[in-house]
Design a protein around this motif. Structure first.
Motif, PDB file in Angstrom:
ATOM      1  N   ASP A  27       3.127  40.881  13.494  1.00 43.47           N
ATOM      2  CA  ASP A  27       2.571  41.891  14.397  1.00 43.47           C
ATOM      3  C   ASP A  27       2.007  41.204  15.637  1.00 43.47           C
ATOM      4  O   ASP A  27       1.190  40.285  15.528  1.00 43.47           O
ATOM      5  CB  ASP A  27       1.476  42.679  13.669  1.00 43.47           C
ATOM      6  N   MET A  28       2.450  41.640  16.809  1.00 40.01           N
ATOM      7  CA  MET A  28       2.070  40.976  18.066  1.00 40.01           C
ATOM      8  C   MET A  28       0.581  41.085  18.358  1.00 40.01           C
ATOM      9  O   MET A  28       0.003  40.185  18.943  1.00 40.01           O
ATOM     10  CB  MET A  28       2.862  41.563  19.241  1.00 40.01           C
ATOM     11  N   GLU A  29      -0.042  42.184  17.976  1.00 37.38           N
ATOM     12  CA  GLU A  29      -1.453  42.403  18.318  1.00 37.38           C
ATOM     13  C   GLU A  29      -2.411  41.873  17.253  1.00 37.38           C
ATOM     14  O   GLU A  29      -3.293  41.090  17.531  1.00 37.38           O
ATOM     15  CB  GLU A  29      -1.709  43.900  18.552  1.00 37.38           C
ATOM     16  N   LYS A  30      -2.225  42.343  16.021  1.00 40.53           N
ATOM     17  CA  LYS A  30      -3.176  42.034  14.954  1.00 40.53           C
ATOM     18  C   LYS A  30      -2.797  40.830  14.108  1.00 40.53           C
ATOM     19  O   LYS A  30      -3.598  40.343  13.323  1.00 40.53           O
ATOM     20  CB  LYS A  30      -3.307  43.248  14.021  1.00 40.53           C
ATOM     21  N   SER A  62      -7.467  35.161   2.041  1.00 39.40           N
ATOM     22  CA  SER A  62      -6.131  35.172   2.647  1.00 39.40           C
ATOM     23  C   SER A  62      -6.196  34.794   4.123  1.00 39.40           C
ATOM     24  O   SER A  62      -7.265  34.714   4.720  1.00 39.40           O
ATOM     25  CB  SER A  62      -5.471  36.542   2.472  1.00 39.40           C
ATOM     26  N   VAL A  63      -5.010  34.575   4.676  1.00 42.01           N
ATOM     27  CA  VAL A  63      -4.882  34.101   6.045  1.00 42.01           C
ATOM     28  C   VAL A  63      -4.041  35.080   6.851  1.00 42.01           C
ATOM     29  O   VAL A  63      -3.057  35.627   6.348  1.00 42.01           O
ATOM     30  CB  VAL A  63      -4.210  32.700   6.049  1.00 42.01           C
ATOM     31  N   ILE A  64      -4.434  35.282   8.103  1.00 37.54           N
ATOM     32  CA  ILE A  64      -3.647  36.100   9.030  1.00 37.54           C
ATOM     33  C   ILE A  64      -2.842  35.145   9.910  1.00 37.54           C
ATOM     34  O   ILE A  64      -3.397  34.191  10.473  1.00 37.54           O
ATOM     35  CB  ILE A  64      -4.552  36.973   9.937  1.00 37.54           C
ATOM     36  N   ILE A  65      -1.552  35.396  10.015  1.00 33.17           N
ATOM     37  CA  ILE A  65      -0.686  34.600  10.885  1.00 33.17           C
ATOM     38  C   ILE A  65      -0.616  35.320  12.228  1.00 33.17           C
ATOM     39  O   ILE A  65      -0.245  36.490  12.293  1.00 33.17           O
ATOM     40  CB  ILE A  65       0.743  34.463  10.300  1.00 33.17           C
ATOM     41  N   LYS A  66      -0.999  34.602  13.291  1.00 31.92           N
ATOM     42  CA  LYS A  66      -0.976  35.190  14.632  1.00 31.92           C
ATOM     43  C   LYS A  66      -0.075  34.370  15.538  1.00 31.92           C
ATOM     44  O   LYS A  66       0.051  33.152  15.382  1.00 31.92           O
ATOM     45  CB  LYS A  66      -2.385  35.250  15.212  1.00 31.92           C
ATOM     46  N   LEU A  67       0.519  35.053  16.498  1.00 28.08           N
ATOM     47  CA  LEU A  67       1.367  34.381  17.468  1.00 28.08           C
ATOM     48  C   LEU A  67       0.516  33.761  18.571  1.00 28.08           C
ATOM     49  O   LEU A  67      -0.441  34.370  19.038  1.00 28.08           O
ATOM     50  CB  LEU A  67       2.347  35.378  18.110  1.00 28.08           C
ATOM     51  N   THR A  68       0.875  32.571  18.984  1.00 27.72           N
ATOM     52  CA  THR A  68       0.249  31.946  20.152  1.00 27.72           C
ATOM     53  C   THR A  68       1.010  32.447  21.381  1.00 27.72           C
ATOM     54  O   THR A  68       2.002  33.192  21.252  1.00 27.72           O
ATOM     55  CB  THR A  68       0.368  30.413  20.068  1.00 27.72           C
ATOM     56  N   SER A  96      -0.352  36.403   5.689  1.00 28.62           N
ATOM     57  CA  SER A  96       0.725  35.516   5.212  1.00 28.62           C
ATOM     58  C   SER A  96       1.320  36.034   3.908  1.00 28.62           C
ATOM     59  O   SER A  96       2.516  35.891   3.675  1.00 28.62           O
ATOM     60  CB  SER A  96       0.213  34.092   5.030  1.00 28.62           C
ATOM     61  N   THR A  97       0.498  36.669   3.075  1.00 32.14           N
ATOM     62  CA  THR A  97       0.986  37.191   1.792  1.00 32.14           C
ATOM     63  C   THR A  97       1.919  38.383   1.977  1.00 32.14           C
ATOM     64  O   THR A  97       2.697  38.700   1.086  1.00 32.14           O
ATOM     65  CB  THR A  97      -0.187  37.603   0.888  1.00 32.14           C
ATOM     66  N   ALA A  98       1.847  39.043   3.126  1.00 33.33           N
ATOM     67  CA  ALA A  98       2.709  40.206   3.379  1.00 33.33           C
ATOM     68  C   ALA A  98       4.046  39.797   3.993  1.00 33.33           C
ATOM     69  O   ALA A  98       5.023  40.533   3.889  1.00 33.33           O
ATOM     70  CB  ALA A  98       2.002  41.192   4.306  1.00 33.33           C
ATOM     71  N   LEU A  99       4.087  38.639   4.640  1.00 33.77           N
ATOM     72  CA  LEU A  99       5.316  38.226   5.334  1.00 33.77           C
ATOM     73  C   LEU A  99       6.493  38.018   4.387  1.00 33.77           C
ATOM     74  O   LEU A  99       7.592  38.490   4.663  1.00 33.77           O
ATOM     75  CB  LEU A  99       5.078  36.936   6.123  1.00 33.77           C
ATOM     76  N   GLY A 100       6.281  37.276   3.314  1.00 28.90           N
ATOM     77  CA  GLY A 100       7.368  36.985   2.373  1.00 28.90           C
ATOM     78  C   GLY A 100       8.051  38.239   1.858  1.00 28.90           C
ATOM     79  O   GLY A 100       9.268  38.398   2.026  1.00 28.90           O
ATOM     80  N   PRO A 101       7.298  39.146   1.226  1.00 26.20           N
ATOM     81  CA  PRO A 101       7.923  40.369   0.720  1.00 26.20           C
ATOM     82  C   PRO A 101       8.543  41.223   1.832  1.00 26.20           C
ATOM     83  O   PRO A 101       9.599  41.815   1.641  1.00 26.20           O
ATOM     84  CB  PRO A 101       6.755  41.127   0.060  1.00 26.20           C
ATOM     85  N   GLN A 102       7.905  41.248   2.977  1.00 31.93           N
ATOM     86  CA  GLN A 102       8.398  42.036   4.114  1.00 31.93           C
ATOM     87  C   GLN A 102       9.780  41.540   4.551  1.00 31.93           C
ATOM     88  O   GLN A 102      10.620  42.320   4.966  1.00 31.93           O
ATOM     89  CB  GLN A 102       7.394  41.889   5.265  1.00 31.93           C
TER      90      GLN A 102
END
Length: 184
Positions: free
Chosen positions: A75-78, A120-126, A82-88
């Protein structure tokens, strides 16, 4: 009565030949199936060609198709947990961890603690990650637009209907239903 027996025998012979020819047809369809008419072969060959094409484009940016796929799913904003990325994305945790580590080393993502769940960890874009995401998005749009130049809307609707049906059959385990043998 004799005439009835003759008719029954002819009917049985007719059914025998129908079954015999059906078996021959099944043999040619299933035992000697041309790989070009095999659904799984076409799916696999097409996906391999698409993946190769995307990897060639990604290599021009010192990246991979898998990295681009991850970028497009964050998600570009929020950001995205990381736990949601794999299943997604339908990706194994080990593979995803390796990709995320590479992306972090290249400065495309950063990890932040999840304020709602400290474990848990949130993955954010730089900024660089956002830039690469737009590059990836552009390649996906170009591919889709190019295909749409050669395929009618009706053909695309049929394609999506077929792939949706295949996914549904697989997710519902309808293809290889297990049967329980009862003794008795």
């Amino acid at each position: 009565m004799l005439q009835l027996n003759v008719m029954l025998n002819l009917l049985c012979m007719h059914n025998f030949f129908k079954i015999y020819y059906a078996c021959i047809i099944n043999f040619f369809i299933f035992d000697a199936m041309d790989k070009n008419f095999s659904i799984d072969h076409q799916l696999r060959a097409t996906w391999q060609a698409v993946a190769k094409m995307y990897n060639e484009q990604a290599a021009k940016h010192d990246s991979t198709m898998a990295t681009a796929f991850v970028l497009l799913n964050i998600d570009m904003e929020k950001g995205t947990p990381s736990t949601a990325l794999g299943p997604q994305m339908g990706m194994e945790p080990t593979s995803l961890s390796r990709i995320l580590k590479t992306m972090e080393d290249k400065g495309a993502i950063c990890r932040e603690k999840n304020p709602e769940d400290g474990r848990s960890v949130i993955i954010k874009l730089t900024d660089y990650g956002r830039e690469m995401r737009e590059v990836s998005r552009g390649h996906v749009i170009k591919f889709n637009n190019s295909v749409r130049e050669y395929v009618t809307e009706e053909e695309l609707i049929s394609f999506f209907k077929v792939t949706t049906t295949i996914n549904k059959l697989i997710s519902e385990k309808s293809i290889y239903k297990e049967t329980i043998n009862k003794i008795g």
